[in-house]
Design an enzyme around this catalytic site. Structure first.
Site, PDB file in Angstrom:
ATOM      1  N   ARG A 103      24.058  37.365  50.704  1.00 22.79           N
ATOM      2  CA  ARG A 103      24.737  38.609  51.059  1.00 22.79           C
ATOM      3  C   ARG A 103      24.643  39.559  49.713  1.00 22.79           C
ATOM      4  NH1 ARG A 103      30.453  36.023  52.794  1.00 22.79           N
ATOM      5  NH2 ARG A 103      29.767  34.483  51.382  1.00 22.79           N
ATOM      6  N   LYS A 138      30.814  37.235  46.550  1.00 28.94           N
ATOM      7  CA  LYS A 138      31.487  35.994  45.886  1.00 28.94           C
ATOM      8  C   LYS A 138      31.991  36.149  44.543  1.00 28.94           C
ATOM      9  CE  LYS A 138      31.996  32.804  47.971  1.00 28.94           C
ATOM     10  NZ  LYS A 138      33.004  32.533  48.788  1.00 28.94           N
ATOM     11  N   GLU A 175      40.334  38.868  49.926  1.00 26.03           N
ATOM     12  CA  GLU A 175      40.942  38.208  50.713  1.00 26.03           C
ATOM     13  C   GLU A 175      42.438  38.293  50.778  1.00 26.03           C
ATOM     14  OE1 GLU A 175      39.447  37.058  47.933  1.00 26.03           O
ATOM     15  OE2 GLU A 175      40.764  35.826  46.834  1.00 26.03           O
ATOM     16  N   HIS A 221      39.569  34.437  45.311  1.00 26.13           N
ATOM     17  CA  HIS A 221      39.986  33.117  45.782  1.00 26.13           C
ATOM     18  C   HIS A 221      40.461  32.179  44.524  1.00 26.13           C
ATOM     19  CE1 HIS A 221      38.185  33.424  49.909  1.00 26.13           C
ATOM     20  NE2 HIS A 221      37.170  33.706  49.210  1.00 26.13           N
ATOM     21  N   ASP A 252      37.498  27.077  50.330  1.00 27.02           N
ATOM     22  CA  ASP A 252      37.893  28.218  49.167  1.00 27.02           C
ATOM     23  C   ASP A 252      39.180  28.527  48.719  1.00 27.02           C
ATOM     24  OD1 ASP A 252      38.538  29.398  51.574  1.00 27.02           O
ATOM     25  OD2 ASP A 252      37.217  31.131  51.423  1.00 27.02           O
TER      26      ASP A 252
HETATM   27  N1  LIG Z   1      34.419  28.395  53.452  1.00 27.20           N
HETATM   28  C1  LIG Z   1      33.940  29.665  53.764  1.00 27.20           C
HETATM   29  O1  LIG Z   1      32.811  30.010  53.633  1.00 27.20           O
HETATM   30  C2  LIG Z   1      35.146  30.524  54.346  1.00 27.20           C
HETATM   31  C3  LIG Z   1      36.465  30.158  54.301  1.00 27.20           C
HETATM   32  N2  LIG Z   1      37.332  30.756  54.804  1.00 27.20           N
HETATM   33  C4  LIG Z   1      38.878  30.615  54.659  1.00 27.20           C
HETATM   34  O2  LIG Z   1      39.285  29.996  55.933  1.00 27.20           O
HETATM   35  C5  LIG Z   1      40.758  29.923  55.470  1.00 27.20           C
HETATM   36  C6  LIG Z   1      41.344  30.310  56.890  1.00 27.20           C
HETATM   37  O3  LIG Z   1      41.129  31.928  57.122  1.00 27.20           O
HETATM   38  P1  LIG Z   1      41.553  32.654  58.466  1.00 27.20           P
HETATM   39  O4  LIG Z   1      41.271  31.993  59.385  1.00 27.20           O
HETATM   40  O5  LIG Z   1      41.130  33.991  58.200  1.00 27.20           O
HETATM   41  O6  LIG Z   1      43.283  32.889  58.018  1.00 27.20           O
HETATM   42  P2  LIG Z   1      44.267  33.178  59.124  1.00 27.20           P
HETATM   43  O7  LIG Z   1      45.515  33.703  57.944  1.00 27.20           O
HETATM   44  O8  LIG Z   1      43.890  34.049  60.064  1.00 27.20           O
HETATM   45  O9  LIG Z   1      44.679  31.797  59.670  1.00 27.20           O
HETATM   46  C7  LIG Z   1      45.205  30.840  58.875  1.00 27.20           C
HETATM   47  C8  LIG Z   1      46.355  30.050  59.947  1.00 27.20           C
HETATM   48  O10 LIG Z   1      46.743  28.901  59.456  1.00 27.20           O
HETATM   49  C9  LIG Z   1      47.986  28.622  59.908  1.00 27.20           C
HETATM   50  N3  LIG Z   1      48.712  27.567  59.045  1.00 27.20           N
HETATM   51  C10 LIG Z   1      49.442  27.935  57.790  1.00 27.20           C
HETATM   52  N4  LIG Z   1      49.930  26.582  57.408  1.00 27.20           N
HETATM   53  C11 LIG Z   1      49.713  25.629  58.327  1.00 27.20           C
HETATM   54  C12 LIG Z   1      49.934  24.437  58.638  1.00 27.20           C
HETATM   55  N5  LIG Z   1      50.821  23.726  57.612  1.00 27.20           N
HETATM   56  N6  LIG Z   1      49.555  23.891  59.358  1.00 27.20           N
HETATM   57  C13 LIG Z   1      48.792  24.406  60.508  1.00 27.20           C
HETATM   58  N7  LIG Z   1      48.454  25.869  60.436  1.00 27.20           N
HETATM   59  C14 LIG Z   1      48.800  26.554  59.278  1.00 27.20           C
HETATM   60  C15 LIG Z   1      48.653  29.898  59.790  1.00 27.20           C
HETATM   61  O11 LIG Z   1      49.865  29.939  60.632  1.00 27.20           O
HETATM   62  C16 LIG Z   1      47.640  30.898  60.417  1.00 27.20           C
HETATM   63  O12 LIG Z   1      47.442  30.818  61.985  1.00 27.20           O
HETATM   64  C17 LIG Z   1      41.052  30.766  54.450  1.00 27.20           C
HETATM   65  O13 LIG Z   1      41.222  29.932  53.041  1.00 27.20           O
HETATM   66  C18 LIG Z   1      39.644  31.677  54.163  1.00 27.20           C
HETATM   67  O14 LIG Z   1      39.588  32.002  52.830  1.00 27.20           O
HETATM   68  C19 LIG Z   1      37.154  32.162  55.362  1.00 27.20           C
HETATM   69  C20 LIG Z   1      35.838  32.420  55.622  1.00 27.20           C
HETATM   70  C21 LIG Z   1      34.607  31.709  54.927  1.00 27.20           C
HETATM   71  C1  LIG Z   2      35.542  34.336  52.564  1.00 27.47           C
HETATM   72  C2  LIG Z   2      34.601  33.788  51.766  1.00 27.47           C
HETATM   73  O1  LIG Z   2      34.712  32.963  50.913  1.00 27.47           O
HETATM   74  C3  LIG Z   2      33.260  33.746  52.020  1.00 27.47           C
HETATM   75  O2  LIG Z   2      32.978  34.681  52.781  1.00 27.47           O
HETATM   76  O3  LIG Z   2      32.400  33.294  51.306  1.00 27.47           O
HETATM   77 MG   LIG Z   3      35.725  29.449  43.531  1.00 26.86          MG
END
Ligand SMILES: NC(=O)C1=CN([C@@H]2O[C@H](COP(=O)(O)OP(=O)(O)OC[C@H]3O[C@@H](n4cnc5c(N)ncnc54)[C@H](O)[C@@H]3O)[C@@H](O)[C@H]2O)C=CC1
Ligand SMILES: CC(=O)C(=O)O
Ligand SMILES: [Mg+2]
Length: 371
Positions: A15, A75, A118, A96, A270
């Protein structure tokens, strides 16, 4: 103001912080932009397209970091990038920080003004600069999970949708936010049986209205999570407590009792991950196995579909990039509480409460540094 765009250096990260159309949004307002040569070439964005949009080119990241007043990335800065940041320079990117003490210490030491995509909020609620990448990662979680359920990838040899006469697989999604909803949409499309858990019952209500009895929704607590993951063929982790380290909801003991050859995709990696057994992996080597369960824990999943992701990300980031570049960081942050919520580290202080709490820094409110 000179805005600089270095080439991303994280493993398999293609990206780029600004697309040529985004560069044009800046240069047309009199902002100068310098882009590292080849920054977008892997996704079909040529140096010629950048110069046509008004950017100049730099031969190295050192040149970009050395000259620019504001760095726009994707990133979190890698150690060699942190070392190039300087006092007062703006860094606008994903950070992050809560699970990353080394990066936090390096950013504090740099004296830079570090704004994390974020944690920027939106007038309508939510996290609008995280959402597009969560859409991508949520959708990818099902295709990555389905692929790793195949025998050749170490999985149990299961087709998520089953076939007539053979039961479908069970997908369990923990966290029904943007990642969870997008994973759900794809999982339903495969024909899998789907269970979604969240602590926010209103969110579960909305999903129930859309999907009815095609899915099961469960209030998230230790009991429900345990029952669901023990029956799962594919478990997705998509929880978030904004800015904070992810809660470890699936314990090592639960993993040890899951089906052998099941797959977990910890999208929340992350922020440290919500499976106790997770650690970050890369696209070059995306999985590892614990107690017979395949773990896919890639921290930059959207990097795999970098062209789609770059444009989706720029749609969300360019507005604030223009504000920062045209007004300067103090005025831009003073005038917009949502952008201000993105400030995590500023001139040696930690300005995001959850990061300060999780990593043991004094919390200094952003407002106190803007006056
Ligand atoms: N690995 C990667 O490449 C990527 C990772 N992410 C990560 O994914 C994660 C989720 O992101 P989003 O969906 O955008 O966040 P979001 O804020 O839209 O959704 C998170 C959900 O988790 C729920 N939640 C919180 N505590 C909870 C629990 N104890 N049990 C069940 N649900 C619970 C919240 O109520 C909310 O609905 C973040 O950490 C984000 O940084 C996002 C994009 C890419
Ligand atoms: C959100 C994040 O960590 C990514 O897009 O790589
Ligand atoms: Mg890191």
């Amino acid at each position: 103001m000179l805005v600089g765009v270095p080439k991303e250096i994280k493993n398999h990260e293609y990206r780029v912080g600004l697309t040529p159309p985004s560069v044009r949004e800046l240069t047309s307002r009199g902002i100068e932009v310098v882009v590292q040569q080849g920054a977008g070439e892997q996704i079909g964005l040529s140096d010629d397209q950048y110069t046509a949009a008004g950017a100049t080119l730099a031969g190295s990241a050192r040149d970009v970091f050395g000259r620019a007043d504001m760095i726009v990335k994707v990133k979190e800065p890698q150690p060699q990038e942190c070392a190039m940041l300087r006092e007062g320079q703006i860094l606008y990117t994903y950070l992050h920080l809560a699970p990353d003490p080394e990066q936090t210490a390096a950013l504090v030491k740099s004296g830079a003004v570090c704004i994390a995509y974020e944690t920027i909020t939106g007038p309508g609620g939510g996290l609008p600069l995280l959402a597009p990448m969560s859409e991508v990662a949520g959708r990818m979680a099902i295709q990555a999970g389905a692929a790793h359920l195949e025998k050749s990838r170490g999985g149990m040899g299961l087709l998520l949708g089953g076939v007539p006469g053979v039961a479908a697989g069970h997908v369990v999604i923990i966290g029904a936010g943007v990642v969870g909803t997008n994973a759900l949409q794809m999982a339903v499309g495969t024909g899998a049986r789907v269970t979604v858990l969240d602590k926010n019952v209103d969110r579960l209500r909305q999903l129930d209205l859309v999907y009815g009895n095609r899915i099961s929704t469960l209030y998230s607590n230790a009991h429900a999570i345990e029952e669901a993951v023990l029956d799962a063929d594919l478990a997705i982790g998509g929880v978030l407590v904004p800015g904070a380290a992810a809660p470890k909801l699936v314990t090592r003991d639960m993993i040890s009792r899951m089906k052998k050859g099941a797959v977990v995709v910890d999208v929340a990696i992350d922020q440290g991950g919500c499976f106790e057994t997770s650690h970050p992996t890369t696209h070059a080597d995306p999985t590892f196995v614990v107690d017979g369960v395949i773990h896919y824990c890639v921290a930059n999943m959207p990097g795999a579909v970098a062209r789609t992701s770059t444009f989706a990300l720029n749609n969300a980031t360019i507005g604030h990039a223009v504000a920062l570049a045209t007004k300067g960081w103090r005025r831009a942050l003073l005038e917009d509480v949502h952008l201000r919520n993105g400030l995590n580290v500023c001139q040696g202080k930690v300005t995001y409460q959850a990061v300060a709490r999780d990593l043991g820094y004094d919390y200094v409110p952003a407002e106190s540094l803007l006056g």
